[in-house]
Motif scaffolding. Structure first.
Motif: not given
Lengths: 523, 330
Positions: A354-361, A366-383
Motif C-alpha cells: 500500500l506504500g509503493m504498489g498501490l494508492v490506498a485511498g 484508479d489503481n489499475v489506471m496508474l499502469r496505463s494512463y500514460k498511454s492515453n492521448k490528449g488531456i483526458f484519461v480513459d476510465r
C-alpha cells in the motif's frame, strides 16, 4: 472453584468488536501453569486481538478473564504487568534511540533518577541466567532483529512476568535462530513459566507446544494435545475444511535467458554496501527464489532492477521480445518510465503493497489506471478500459470487495495483494519480480498467489520470488539464490539441499560448511 | 575592538534569552511528540499577561496608598506569563491529544490567536491607561541588570557574565535542569519514549495522555515566560505593538538548530541572539538595515538545509513528533 489454580490464565466467553467487525466472538481459552500453548489461526482470526486483551491494549466488550484462579479486570498494560503477564509483540515495541537496558526499565517504578551502570549490570545478569547474549548499553537501532527480540523477552522477564505471550516470534528469524529461541523457551518452561505462542506455522506448533488452541474467524474452535495431532488435522481446524498443503511445482522447460545481473553493487543510506557483487541469471519458465534474512539486500536488488534505487557498479541486461522483435537492453540506471518506453515488459510487486504498489485511498479502477494512463492521448484519461479490467480481476481472482469503487486501503491484505498482482500480470510481463507476496496473508490467499505465480511460469515468464518462508521457497522455486549481507552465498537446487543447508548459507556468506560447529564452544 | 566584541556578546545574551526560553518550551513539547507551532502565539500571550499582571498589581497597590514591591511584581509577572502560555498550550493539548486534531493546523491557529490576543489586550489596556501602558520604575528596576556582590565587580568577566537581569540566569538554569531531566531522570526517559514511540511507551505502562499534556502545558508555560522577556525586558515594561514579532518562529527554528538538546540550545541561542542585534555592533558601510534584519532568517534556512541533509538518528526530531496517538487504531 476447586482446581482453578492450575490454570495460569482462563478466558471465559470473551467478545471484542471494532465497529461492525467482530474480532473475537465468545472465545474460551485456558493456559495451564508451566505449559507452552500454541495459539493457531489464520490471519484475521483474532489471535493478536485476543492476546492484546490479556496485555491490556484492548478491553473486552463481554466475558471474564481469570488469572491464577482469580477474576481480574485488565484495563491497561500496567494492570497486565501487575498480574505477571508479559507480551512480546510481533512488531517490536522498542524505542530506537534508547539502549537495550533503557528500554527494559522503561515505564517501571523506581528512583527518580536512572542509574545506567546499575541497570546495565542487572540486565546482563538476567541475560546470562537464561543464556542470552546481549550488550545492555547497545542502542536498539544498531541491533539485529534477533537481538531486538532478545531485548523484548528480557523486558518482560525483568518485570518478573511468569506468563509470557509471544506473537509470531519466529516470523523474522532464521531456522537456527528459531531453534535457539525454542531452546530458551523450553528453559523458561522448566523455570515454571507459562507461555502462549501465537503462530501460523504448523511445523513450529508441533515442535514447541504442549497443546494447541485454534481460532477461526474470531471464534474458538477447540484445543488439542500436540502429541495427539498432526498437520492435516490442525489445518482442517484452522481453515474449516480439508486443504492440500502441497505446493505445486509444475515442470516447465526452461526458456531463454531474460535477465542477467552482473556484479551489481550498491550502498545503503549509511554508505555501507547493501549489495556486493551480486550476479545471477533469470530464465523464462522458471521461478527463481531468493532467500535471506530480512535486510540482506533483497529489497535493494529488486528496486535496482525496477529502476528505483541507485547502484554504484555492475550491470543488468534484459533480453526479450517486444511485439515480435527481439529486444536486448542494458537497463541499469534507467528510470521506470524509460524502461517501459524501451518496450521492456517487466513487472514488480513490491514488499510495501500500500506504500509503493498501490494508492490506498484510491479505488481499484484508479489503481489499475496508474499502469496505463500514460498511454492515453490528449488531456483526458480513459476510465472505461481500466474499469473493465478491474471488474475482470475481481471475477478471475475472487477478490472480495464491495465494488471496484471501494478504496483499496479498505480491503484485507490478501485482496490487496490480489489487486496488485492481478494488475501487474495483466500487463503481460516477461519478467515478474515479487517481494514477499504472501507476507501477512492467510493460507487460502497464499495458495492462490502461488497458483498465480505458477501460471505465469507456465506462460514462460521469468519469475523472481523473494520470500521469507523457507518451506514455501523450497517447494515453489526451481532454483534458490541465497543472500547474506548483500552477497550471494550460492544458488542451489531446492531438490538437492536441505532447509538447514540454506539456513546456514543465510548466515555465512560463501562457504556454508565452515563456522557452523563453533557456537557451543564459546560457553 | 575588544569593547565592541564584549558589547556584542552582552547584547547577544540579552537578545538570545527569549529565544532560548521559547526553544526550551518547544523542546519539552516536542519531546512528548507534539509539534506545537503556536510558540509565537504563546509568547504573545505571555508578553501581554505578564505586563498586565504587573501593571494591575502596581495600580492596585498605588490606589490603596502603598508602594509596589519589585520582587512581588516580577513574581506576579512570571506567574501570569507562565499561566497564559500554559493556557494556550492547554487549548492546543485538548485539541490535539484529546480530540486528535491536526497538530500543524492547531499550532498555526494558536499563533494567530495568541498574536491577536496580545495585540488586542495590549492596545485595550493602553487605551484605558490613557494612551499607552507602562509599568513603574520599581518593576522596571526589578527587570534590569543585577548587581551581584563581588562577582559583578570582577573586571571583564563581571560585566560579561554577572551583570544580566534575573531572567537570563533563570533561562540558563532552566536549560541545565532540562538537560539533566532528559538524560538522567526516570520521568525524562519515559517522556523521550513517549515522543519517540508512543505505542511502545504505552505498552510499557506509561500514561501517554498525562505525559503529553504535562510536557505540552509546561512547555507552553516556558514559552510564555519567553514572551514576558519581550515585554518586560526588551521593551522595558511598555507595550509595543507586535513586540514578539517573529521571535517565536526563530525559537522553533532554534529547536532544530539545537538538535533537540537543551544544553546546545544555550549556545545556539547566543548565536541567534547575536545575529538579531548585529547591525548595532558591526557596521558594514552601504548595507541597508533590512539586510541585517534578514540574517537570523537566512541562518534559519541554512540550518534547515544542513540539518535535513545530515541524517542522524540520535540528534533528530522525536520520531512520532507531529503524529497523534490513538491506542486502538487498527
Amino acid at each position: 472453584m476447586s482446581g482453578a489454580a492450575e490454570y495460569a490464565v482462563k478466558m471465559h466467553h470473551v467478545t471484542k468488536t471494532f465497529g461492525k467487525v467482530t474480532a473475537n466472538k465468545d472465545v474460551n481459552l485456558e493456559l495451564r501453569k508451566g505449559e507452552i500453548l500454541a495459539l493457531l489461526g489464520e490471519n484475521g482470526s483474532g489471535k493478536t486481538t485476543l492476546m492484546n486483551m490479556l496485555s491490556g491494549i484492548y478491553f473486552p466488550d463481554h466475558g471474564e478473564i481469570y488469572v491464577k484462579g482469580e477474576e481480574v479486570t485488565i484495563r491497561s498494560p500496567k494492570d497486565s504487568f501487575t498480574l505477571g503477564i508479559g507480551m512480546i509483540h510481533q512488531h517490536f515495541k522498542l524505542v530506537d534511540v534508547l539502549t537495550a537496558a533503557e528500554n527494559i526499565v522503561l515505564g517501571m517504578e523506581g528512583k527518580a533518577t536512572v542509574n545506567r551502570r546499575e541497570i546495565n549490570k542487572k540486565v546482563r545478569e538476567l541475560a546470562e541466567k537464561y543464556g542470552f547474549d546481549l550488550e545492555p548499553s547497545k542502542k536498539i537501532y544498531n541491533m539485529s532483529v534477533s537481538e531486538k527480540q532478545t531485548v523484548e523477552i528480557l523486558k518482560v522477564l525483568y518485570k518478573g512476568a511468569d506468563i509470557l505471550i509471544l506473537d509470531e516470534p519466529t516470523a523474522v528469524l532464521t531456522p537456527q535462530e528459531t531453534d535457539r529461541l525454542f531452546a530458551v523457551l523450553r528453559n523458561m518452561k522448566k523455570d515454571g513459566k507459562s507461555i502462549i505462542i501465537i503462530t501460523h506455522k504448523l511445523n513450529e506448533v508441533l515442535a514447541i507446544s504442549d497443546r494447541v488452541a485454534i481460532l477461526r474467524k474470531g471464534e474458538y474452535i477447540g484445543v488439542v494435545n500436540t502429541s495427539e495431532t498432526d498437520q492435516t488435522q490442525l489445518t482442517e481446524m484452522m481453515v474449516g475444511r480439508p486443504i492440500s498443503l502441497e505446493i505445486e511445482r509444475p515442470l516447465v522447460e526452461r526458456g531463454e535467458k531474460r535477465l542477467q545481473v552482473i556484479d551489481l553493487t550498491c550502498l545503503n543510506g549509511d554508505g555501507v554496501k547493501a549489495l556486493d557483487n551480486v550476479s545471477f541469471e533469470a530464465y523464462g519458465g522458471e521461478i527463481l527464489g531468493i532467500a535471506g534474512i530480512a535486510g540482506s539486500g533483497q529489497k535493494e536488488l529488486c528496486e535496482i532492477i525496477a529502476g528505483l534505487y541507485p547502484s554504484i557498479g555492475g550491470s543488468v541486461l534484459y533480453s526479450g521480445n517486444h511485439e515480435g522483435v527481439p529486444v536486448q537492453e542494458r537497463i541499469l540506471g534507467l528510470k521506470p518510465d524509460e524502461i517501459v518506453k524501451k518496450g521492456i515488459s517487466m513487472a514488480f510487486v513490491p514488499e510495501d503493497r500500500l506504500g509503493m504498489g498501490l494508492v490506498a485511498g484510491m479505488d481499484m479502477t484508479d489503481n489499475v489506471m496508474l499502469r496505463s494512463y500514460k498511454s492515453n492521448k490528449g488531456i483526458f484519461v480513459d476510465r472505461r478500459n481500466p474499469k473493465e479490467l478491474a471488474e475482470r480481476l475481481v471475477d478471475e481472482l475472487e477478490i472480495v470487495t464491495p465494488g471496484v469503487d471501494t478504496p483499496v486501503g479498505r480491503l484485507s491484505g490478501g485482496n490487496v495483494q490480489k489487486v496488485l498482482l492481478g494488475r501487474e500480470i495483466a500487463c503481460h510481463p516477461s519478467v515478474l519480480i515479487v517481494a514477499y507476496p504472501v507476507r501477512g496473508l492467510d493460507i487460502n490467499s497464499s495458495y492462490r498467489i502461488y497458483d498465480l505465480l505458477n501460471e505465469q511460469k507456465k506462460k514462460g515468464v521469468a519469475v523472481i520470488f523473494i520470500g521469507e518462508d523457507l518451506d514455501v521457497l523450497m517447494q515453489l522455486s526451481d532454483r534458490i539464490m541465497v543472500m547474506c549481507g548483500g552477497k550471494v552465498s550460492g544458488i542451489v537446487d531446492p531438490r538437492e539441499v536441505t532447509k538447514e543447508d540454506i539456513g546456514l548459507m543465510m548466515i555465512h556468506a560463501g562457504d556454508p560448511k565452515s563456522g557452523s560447529g563453533n557456537e557451543e564452544v564459546t560457553a | 575592538m575588544l569593547n565592541t566584541l564584549n558589547g556584542l556578546f552582552i547584547a547577544a545574551v540579552l537578545a538570545g534569552t527569549p529565544l532560548l526560553l521559547g526553544a526550551l518550551g518547544e523542546i519539552l513539547t516536542e519531546k512528548s511528540g507534539n509539534l506545537n507551532l503556536g510558540v509565537e502565539g504563546m509568547m504573545f500571550m505571555g508578553a501581554i499577561t505578564s505586563l498586565a499582571g504587573s501593571y494591575y498589581y502596581e495600580q492596585a497597590v498605588i490606589s490603596a496608598g502603598g508602594s509596589p514591591n519589585g520582587i512581588l511584581s516580577s513574581a506576579i509577572a512570571l506567574l501570569t506569563a507562565f499561566l497564559a502560555g500554559a493556557g494556550g498550550a492547554l487549548i492546543y493539548s485538548f485539541l490535539t491529544i484529546t480530540l486528535r486534531a491536526n497538530q500543524n493546523v492547531t499550532g498555526l491557529t494558536l499563533t494567530i490567536f495568541g498574536t491577536g490576543f496580545g495585540n488586542f489586550f495590549g492596545e485595550y489596556i493602553g487605551q484605558k491607561a490613557g494612551g499607552y501602558v507602562a509599568v513603574t520604575e520599581t518593576t522596571k528596576k526589578a527587570f534590569s541588570s543585577l548587581h551581584i556582590p563581588v562577582l559583578s565587580d570582577i573586571p571583564v568577566i563581571g560585566p560579561l557574565l554577572f551583570q544580566y537581569n534575573w531572567l537570563v540566569y533563570f533561562a540558563i538554569i532552566a536549560a541545565i535542569v532540562m538537560a539533566w531531566f532528559f538524560n538522567r531522570s526516570r520521568v525524562g526517559l519515559n517522556l523521550r519514549a513517549v515522543g519517540e514511540d508512543p505505542a511502545t511507551a504505552d505498552a510499557a505502562g506509561i500514561n501517554i495522555t498525562l505525559y503529553k499534556y504535562m510536557a505540552t502545558v509546561i512547555g507552553g508555560g516556558i514559552c510564555g515566560i519567553g514572551g514576558m522577556y519581550m515585554s518586560m525586558v526588551t521593551t522595558s515594561g511598555v507595550w509595543v505593538h507586535n513586540c514578539v514579532s517573529g521571535y517565536g518562529w526563530l525559537a522553533v527554528a532554534l529547536v532544530i538548530f539545537a538538535t533537540w538538546s537543551p544544553a546546545r540550545g544555550m549556545l545556539v541561542a547566543l548565536i541567534f541572539g547575536g545575529l538579531t542585534i548585529m547591525r548595532m555592533y558591526i557596521n558594514i558601510p552601504g548595507l541597508p538595515v533590512q539586510i541585517y534584519d534578514m540574517f537570523p532568517y537566512i541562518a534559519t534556512i541554512l540550518v534547515l538545509v544542513i540539518t535535513s541533509m545530515r541524517q542522524s538518528r540520535e540528534h533528530a526530531q522525536p520520531k512520532s513528533c507531529g503524529l497523534n496517538y490513538f491506542r486502538e487504531e487498527r
